[in-house]
Design a protein around this motif. Structure first.
Motif, PDB file in Angstrom:
ATOM      1  N   THR A 138     -12.730  -1.913 -37.493  1.00  0.00           N
ATOM      2  CA  THR A 138     -12.503  -1.943 -38.928  1.00  0.00           C
ATOM      3  C   THR A 138     -13.241  -3.451 -39.573  1.00  0.00           C
ATOM      4  O   THR A 138     -14.014  -4.060 -38.648  1.00  0.00           O
ATOM      5  CB  THR A 138     -11.077  -2.376 -39.303  1.00  0.00           C
ATOM      6  N   ASN A 197       0.969  -3.908 -43.450  1.00  0.00           N
ATOM      7  CA  ASN A 197      -0.126  -4.126 -42.859  1.00  0.00           C
ATOM      8  C   ASN A 197      -1.258  -4.900 -43.070  1.00  0.00           C
ATOM      9  O   ASN A 197      -2.106  -5.412 -42.356  1.00  0.00           O
ATOM     10  CB  ASN A 197      -0.942  -2.254 -42.830  1.00  0.00           C
ATOM     11  N   LYS A 247       1.174 -13.714 -36.454  1.00  0.00           N
ATOM     12  CA  LYS A 247       1.571 -12.365 -35.877  1.00  0.00           C
ATOM     13  C   LYS A 247       2.528 -12.376 -35.172  1.00  0.00           C
ATOM     14  O   LYS A 247       3.483 -11.546 -34.932  1.00  0.00           O
ATOM     15  CB  LYS A 247       0.526 -11.777 -35.458  1.00  0.00           C
ATOM     16  N   VAL A 291      -9.731  -2.299 -32.940  1.00  0.00           N
ATOM     17  CA  VAL A 291      -9.691  -1.264 -33.627  1.00  0.00           C
ATOM     18  C   VAL A 291     -10.928  -1.519 -34.466  1.00  0.00           C
ATOM     19  O   VAL A 291     -11.049  -2.531 -35.249  1.00  0.00           O
ATOM     20  CB  VAL A 291      -8.324  -0.973 -34.728  1.00  0.00           C
ATOM     21  N   TYR A 349      -4.121 -17.228 -36.546  1.00  0.00           N
ATOM     22  CA  TYR A 349      -3.690 -15.708 -36.713  1.00  0.00           C
ATOM     23  C   TYR A 349      -2.700 -15.297 -35.805  1.00  0.00           C
ATOM     24  O   TYR A 349      -1.655 -14.678 -36.199  1.00  0.00           O
ATOM     25  CB  TYR A 349      -5.016 -15.087 -36.408  1.00  0.00           C
ATOM     26  N   ILE A 363      -7.211  -0.044 -41.067  1.00  0.00           N
ATOM     27  CA  ILE A 363      -5.924   0.900 -40.542  1.00  0.00           C
ATOM     28  C   ILE A 363      -4.967   1.152 -41.584  1.00  0.00           C
ATOM     29  O   ILE A 363      -4.316   2.162 -41.489  1.00  0.00           O
ATOM     30  CB  ILE A 363      -5.251  -0.159 -39.555  1.00  0.00           C
ATOM     31  N   SER A 374      -6.574  -0.725 -48.793  1.00  0.00           N
ATOM     32  CA  SER A 374      -7.690  -0.354 -49.300  1.00  0.00           C
ATOM     33  C   SER A 374      -8.800  -0.238 -48.159  1.00  0.00           C
ATOM     34  O   SER A 374      -9.952   0.256 -48.453  1.00  0.00           O
ATOM     35  CB  SER A 374      -8.200  -1.784 -50.168  1.00  0.00           C
ATOM     36  N   SER A 375      -8.767  -0.612 -46.933  1.00  0.00           N
ATOM     37  CA  SER A 375      -9.487  -0.338 -45.818  1.00  0.00           C
ATOM     38  C   SER A 375      -8.822  -0.054 -44.513  1.00  0.00           C
ATOM     39  O   SER A 375      -7.761  -0.202 -44.375  1.00  0.00           O
ATOM     40  CB  SER A 375     -10.612  -1.490 -45.763  1.00  0.00           C
ATOM     41  N   ARG A 388      -6.222  -6.009 -52.755  1.00  0.00           N
ATOM     42  CA  ARG A 388      -6.861  -6.789 -53.945  1.00  0.00           C
ATOM     43  C   ARG A 388      -8.135  -5.840 -54.615  1.00  0.00           C
ATOM     44  O   ARG A 388      -8.391  -5.839 -55.815  1.00  0.00           O
ATOM     45  CB  ARG A 388      -7.306  -7.848 -53.346  1.00  0.00           C
ATOM     46  N   ARG A 389      -8.730  -5.034 -53.582  1.00  0.00           N
ATOM     47  CA  ARG A 389      -9.881  -4.356 -54.254  1.00  0.00           C
ATOM     48  C   ARG A 389      -9.584  -3.121 -54.720  1.00  0.00           C
ATOM     49  O   ARG A 389      -9.492  -1.993 -53.938  1.00  0.00           O
ATOM     50  CB  ARG A 389     -11.021  -4.113 -52.848  1.00  0.00           C
TER      51      ARG A 389
HETATM   52  N1  LIG Z   1      -8.699  -4.208 -36.309  1.00  0.00           N
HETATM   53  C1  LIG Z   1      -8.079  -4.821 -35.404  1.00  0.00           C
HETATM   54  O1  LIG Z   1      -8.372  -4.579 -34.192  1.00  0.00           O
HETATM   55  C2  LIG Z   1      -6.788  -5.173 -35.425  1.00  0.00           C
HETATM   56  C3  LIG Z   1      -5.986  -5.396 -34.374  1.00  0.00           C
HETATM   57  C4  LIG Z   1      -4.805  -6.258 -34.286  1.00  0.00           C
HETATM   58  C5  LIG Z   1      -4.099  -6.331 -35.685  1.00  0.00           C
HETATM   59  N2  LIG Z   1      -4.836  -5.701 -36.867  1.00  0.00           N
HETATM   60  C6  LIG Z   1      -4.165  -5.790 -37.868  1.00  0.00           C
HETATM   61  O2  LIG Z   1      -4.011  -4.930 -38.787  1.00  0.00           O
HETATM   62  C7  LIG Z   1      -3.886  -4.755 -40.118  1.00  0.00           C
HETATM   63  C8  LIG Z   1      -5.260  -4.051 -40.719  1.00  0.00           C
HETATM   64  O3  LIG Z   1      -6.353  -4.751 -40.668  1.00  0.00           O
HETATM   65  P1  LIG Z   1      -7.724  -3.856 -40.432  1.00  0.00           P
HETATM   66  O4  LIG Z   1      -8.094  -4.169 -39.100  1.00  0.00           O
HETATM   67  O5  LIG Z   1      -7.390  -2.530 -40.973  1.00  0.00           O
HETATM   68  O6  LIG Z   1      -8.671  -4.797 -41.267  1.00  0.00           O
HETATM   69  P2  LIG Z   1      -9.127  -4.495 -42.850  1.00  0.00           P
HETATM   70  O7  LIG Z   1     -10.018  -3.302 -42.880  1.00  0.00           O
HETATM   71  O8  LIG Z   1      -9.872  -5.940 -43.031  1.00  0.00           O
HETATM   72  O9  LIG Z   1      -7.827  -4.405 -43.639  1.00  0.00           O
HETATM   73  C9  LIG Z   1      -7.089  -5.489 -43.883  1.00  0.00           C
HETATM   74  C10 LIG Z   1      -6.187  -5.109 -45.327  1.00  0.00           C
HETATM   75  O10 LIG Z   1      -5.440  -6.358 -45.741  1.00  0.00           O
HETATM   76  C11 LIG Z   1      -5.872  -6.438 -47.175  1.00  0.00           C
HETATM   77  N3  LIG Z   1      -5.676  -7.866 -47.466  1.00  0.00           N
HETATM   78  C12 LIG Z   1      -6.231  -8.981 -47.061  1.00  0.00           C
HETATM   79  N4  LIG Z   1      -5.868  -9.929 -47.826  1.00  0.00           N
HETATM   80  C13 LIG Z   1      -5.067  -9.496 -48.577  1.00  0.00           C
HETATM   81  C14 LIG Z   1      -4.427 -10.241 -49.862  1.00  0.00           C
HETATM   82  N5  LIG Z   1      -4.509 -11.607 -50.081  1.00  0.00           N
HETATM   83  N6  LIG Z   1      -3.708  -9.635 -50.448  1.00  0.00           N
HETATM   84  C15 LIG Z   1      -3.383  -8.150 -50.523  1.00  0.00           C
HETATM   85  N7  LIG Z   1      -4.173  -7.354 -49.373  1.00  0.00           N
HETATM   86  C16 LIG Z   1      -4.930  -8.206 -48.562  1.00  0.00           C
HETATM   87  C17 LIG Z   1      -7.355  -6.029 -47.519  1.00  0.00           C
HETATM   88  O11 LIG Z   1      -7.386  -5.645 -48.709  1.00  0.00           O
HETATM   89  P3  LIG Z   1      -8.162  -6.205 -49.837  1.00  0.00           P
HETATM   90  O12 LIG Z   1      -9.467  -6.982 -49.090  1.00  0.00           O
HETATM   91  O13 LIG Z   1      -8.546  -4.991 -50.738  1.00  0.00           O
HETATM   92  O14 LIG Z   1      -7.267  -7.200 -50.403  1.00  0.00           O
HETATM   93  C18 LIG Z   1      -7.284  -4.716 -46.239  1.00  0.00           C
HETATM   94  O15 LIG Z   1      -6.876  -3.578 -47.045  1.00  0.00           O
HETATM   95  C19 LIG Z   1      -3.994  -6.605 -40.254  1.00  0.00           C
HETATM   96  O16 LIG Z   1      -2.683  -6.969 -40.456  1.00  0.00           O
HETATM   97  C20 LIG Z   1      -4.670  -6.989 -38.999  1.00  0.00           C
HETATM   98  O17 LIG Z   1      -4.143  -8.357 -38.589  1.00  0.00           O
HETATM   99  C21 LIG Z   1      -5.864  -5.425 -36.725  1.00  0.00           C
END
Ligand SMILES: NC(=O)c1ccc[n+]([C@@H]2O[C@H](COP(=O)([O-])OP(=O)(O)OC[C@H]3O[C@@H](n4cnc5c(N)ncnc54)[C@H](OP(=O)(O)O)[C@@H]3O)[C@@H](O)[C@H]2O)c1
Length: 271
Positions: free
Chosen positions: A191, A91, A160, A189, A156, A19, A16-17, A39-40
């Motif tokens: 986000t 993801n 991971k 990243v 966290y 990565i 939904s958002s 969820r969204r």
């Molecule tokens: N951004 C970074 O710098 C970074 C660095 C290292 C690792 N990561 C990893 O990359 C992945 C994507 O993160 P992002 O940075 O793109 O952040 P984000 O935009 O917050 O994306 C997180 C995603 O996970 C979903 N999510 C969270 N809780 C959930 C639940 N209970 N059930 C179903 N879906 C759920 C959210 O959707 P809903 O809220 O709609 O449910 C959203 O689509 C994550 O695993 C994060 O740990 C990100």
């Protein structure tokens, strides 16, 4: 990468958002039919519309992956509606950044449920179908927080690390099966992960890259069959540097946090 994933059926959690949304669109643009879950609903619908511009049979499912029953339903729905899953991208994830002195067991369990138990459960549900076909790919999105012991992210980072280690052991078990495993280690990243409520401010220190930049590196890694993908690549050197001198690395991290706290930012212990 038009055509690279022609005909593949790709399930992306957390679509939904951030990565996940970027990956879903990139796989669709590269010829895959995509299924996204989160969820969204409104946000999923917007992403789905962009995916359908390339891959009209793409689908969405609203699912709270903290609920094991919802994970099982997602696996069943994806298999039924996509006709199979060739590439699973685990993801979805949440940070719950806080200093360890303010961490409670319920928060640790929530983080483990979403970041570790749910991707493992989804993988185990889809694996028999991949084994039957003798091909498939599991892409697990970990974090550099795992190898680099990020301050203020103990729950966290541990979740991971668990996902990464599970993935690597699974890769060995599946070495000759035709099923390949990729572990993705994003750095920073740009986000919504850094503006979510119920999180300490991010300690920072590294410039964020865009979702598009991250997605390009990840998709290239998956296409190449890479086992580990660091985003950006220089984080691989940080990780091996830490492995050679853990006390020195942790002392440096503690000094960095002290300096950030003195400057008024970061995840400080309670007064
Ligand atoms: N951004 C970074 O710098 C970074 C660095 C290292 C690792 N990561 C990893 O990359 C992945 C994507 O993160 P992002 O940075 O793109 O952040 P984000 O935009 O917050 O994306 C997180 C995603 O996970 C979903 N999510 C969270 N809780 C959930 C639940 N209970 N059930 C179903 N879906 C759920 C959210 O959707 P809903 O809220 O709609 O449910 C959203 O689509 C994550 O695993 C994060 O740990 C990100």
């Amino acid at each position: 990468m038009p055509g690279t994933f022609e005909g593949a059926r790709v399930l992306v959690t957390g679509g939904s958002s951030g990565i996940g949304a970027g990956l879903a669109e990139a796989f669709a643009a590269a010829g895959a039919t995509v299924g996204i879950a989160a969820r969204r609903r409104d946000r999923l619908e917007a992403v789905l519309e962009r995916c359908r511009a390339h891959a009209p049979a793409s689908r969405l499912w609203v699912a709270d992956l903290a609920d094991p029953g919802a994970v099982d339903r997602l696996a069943a729905d994806a298999l039924a509606e996509l006709g199979g899953v060739d590439i699973l991208v685990n993801n979805a994830g949440i940070p719950k950044r806080r200093h360890v002195t303010r961490l409670d067991p319920a928060t640790v369990e929530t983080v483990m449920a979403i970041n570790y138990l749910s991707p493992v459960r989804l993988t185990l549900a889809l694996l028999p179908h991949m084994l039957e076909r003798g091909s498939g790919r599991v892409v697990n999105v970990s974090s550099v927080a795992a190898p680099l012991s990020s301050p203020g992210e103990s729950a966290y980072a541990a979740s991971k690390a668990a996902l990464a280690v599970f993935s690597e052991s699974m890769a060995v078990d599946l070495w000759d099966s035709g099923i390949k495993v990729t572990v993705v280690y994003p750095g920073v990243v740009d986000t919504e992960l850094f503006t979510l409520p119920d999180n300490d401010p991010f300690t920072g220190g590294v410039e964020a890259i865009s979702v598009d930049e991250a997605v390009a590196v990840i998709v290239e890694g998956v296409a190449a069959g890479a086992l580990s993908v660091y985003v950006p690549g220089f984080f691989a050197e940080f990780a091996s540097g830490k492995a050679q001198d853990v006390p020195g690395f942790l002392a440096g991290a503690a000094e960095f946090v002290r300096q950030r706290a003195a400057a008024g930012s970061g995840s400080e212990p309670p007064a």
